[in-house]
Design an enzyme around this catalytic site. Structure first.
Site, mmCIF file in Angstrom:
data_model
loop_
_atom_site.group_PDB
_atom_site.id
_atom_site.type_symbol
_atom_site.label_atom_id
_atom_site.label_comp_id
_atom_site.label_asym_id
_atom_site.label_seq_id
_atom_site.Cartn_x
_atom_site.Cartn_y
_atom_site.Cartn_z
ATOM 1 N N GLY A 1 0.836 -1.197 0.000
ATOM 2 C CA GLY A 1 0.000 0.000 0.000
ATOM 3 C C GLY A 1 0.865 1.239 0.000
ATOM 4 O O GLY A 1 2.087 1.167 0.174
ATOM 5 N N SER B 1 2.640 4.823 1.048
ATOM 6 C CA SER B 1 3.233 5.353 2.269
ATOM 7 C C SER B 1 2.141 6.074 3.061
ATOM 8 O O SER B 1 1.365 6.854 2.496
ATOM 9 C CB SER B 1 4.349 6.349 1.912
ATOM 10 O OG SER B 1 4.888 6.938 3.068
ATOM 11 N N LYS C 1 0.289 0.488 6.959
ATOM 12 C CA LYS C 1 0.828 -0.876 6.906
ATOM 13 C C LYS C 1 1.529 -1.267 8.200
ATOM 14 O O LYS C 1 1.252 -2.327 8.773
ATOM 15 C CB LYS C 1 1.807 -1.014 5.726
ATOM 16 C CG LYS C 1 1.189 -0.799 4.363
ATOM 17 C CD LYS C 1 2.182 -1.004 3.242
ATOM 18 C CE LYS C 1 3.349 -0.035 3.298
ATOM 19 N NZ LYS C 1 2.936 1.390 3.144
ATOM 20 N N THR C 2 2.456 -0.432 8.652
ATOM 21 C CA THR C 2 3.235 -0.768 9.852
ATOM 22 C C THR C 2 2.359 -0.763 11.091
ATOM 23 O O THR C 2 2.501 -1.629 11.973
ATOM 24 C CB THR C 2 4.415 0.217 10.014
ATOM 25 O OG1 THR C 2 5.266 0.116 8.865
ATOM 26 C CG2 THR C 2 5.224 -0.106 11.265
ATOM 27 N N SER D 1 6.110 -1.818 -1.970
ATOM 28 C CA SER D 1 6.190 -2.732 -3.127
ATOM 29 C C SER D 1 5.178 -2.335 -4.193
ATOM 30 O O SER D 1 4.200 -3.034 -4.423
ATOM 31 C CB SER D 1 5.983 -4.186 -2.685
ATOM 32 O OG SER D 1 4.914 -4.350 -1.783
#
Length: 204
Positions: A33, A35, A39-40, A107
């Site tokens: 996805g 920035s 995600k983190t 990615s």
């Protein structure tokens, strides 16, 4: 060059034995996805919940990989592909120990993700698209990267000056505009748990 490399995988205790020991199935949960898509944050919340459910996980994300094993790589197209290749190879090593990998990487292209999928294996690669709109990611901008990208300070920034290709057939799509992270993780677990649950009947 590779003619003088001799692997010892046949001498190492197999993946099946390690999965029995850990009572789980090794898989790679690959979060992709923009920035700022979360995600983190989601990876950390998911790991915490899986750990509470007695699953053994390891998180890999852009910062902890770029500051160590991939610190020699820049952000050219070639280096970004090499970044993903190395991450996938490391993930496969962890997975073959029966560990559940939670990978959080932009990615951005189908080519990069296809490379990771090929290395890890179709059945073990759980691609999770964190579908957060660009405008939401830019509003969050926790590292100030979008602001720098808009002013031209950062070149080839995904979503601004470089494309993000939406996954064709992801294992799961997550709408991360919901402020209730716990509810989002519960929805993720509904699909993930059946993939990582260890069934002792399979070894009988």
């Amino acid at each position: 060059m590779t003619n003088h490399i001799y692997t010892t995988f046949e001498q190492i205790k197999g993946r099946d034995a390690k999965e029995v020991y850990l009572k789980q199935k090794g898989k790679v949960i690959w979060m992709t996805g923009l920035s700022g898509s979360g995600k983190t944050t989601l990876a950390s919340a998911l790991e915490k919940r899986l750990f509470e459910l007695n699953y053994f996980c390891q998180i890999l994300d852009g910062d902890n990989v770029r500051s160590g094993i991939n610190r020699n790589l820049r952000f050219t197209e070639e280096d970004r592909i090499e970044n993903i290749r190395r991450i996938a190879e490391v993930s496969k090593l962890f997975m073959n120990c029966g560990i559940i990998l939670i990978c959080a990487f932009i990615s951005p292209t189908n080519e990069m993700r296809a490379l990771a999928r090929e290395i890890i294996g179709e059945d073990d690669f759980l691609e999770v698209f964190i579908d957060t709109p660009l405008e939401v990611c830019e509003q969050r901008d926790p590292k100030g990267l979008y602001k720098k990208a808009r002013t031209g300070e950062i070149k080839n920034f995904t979503g601004i000056s470089a494309p993000f290709e939406i996954p064709n057939q992801p294992f799961m799509v997550v709408d991360n505009t919901n402020a209730d992270i716990k509810a989002t993780v519960r929805e993720m677990l509904k699909k993930i748990i059946p993939q990582v649950r260890w069934d002792p009947s399979e070894i009988l």
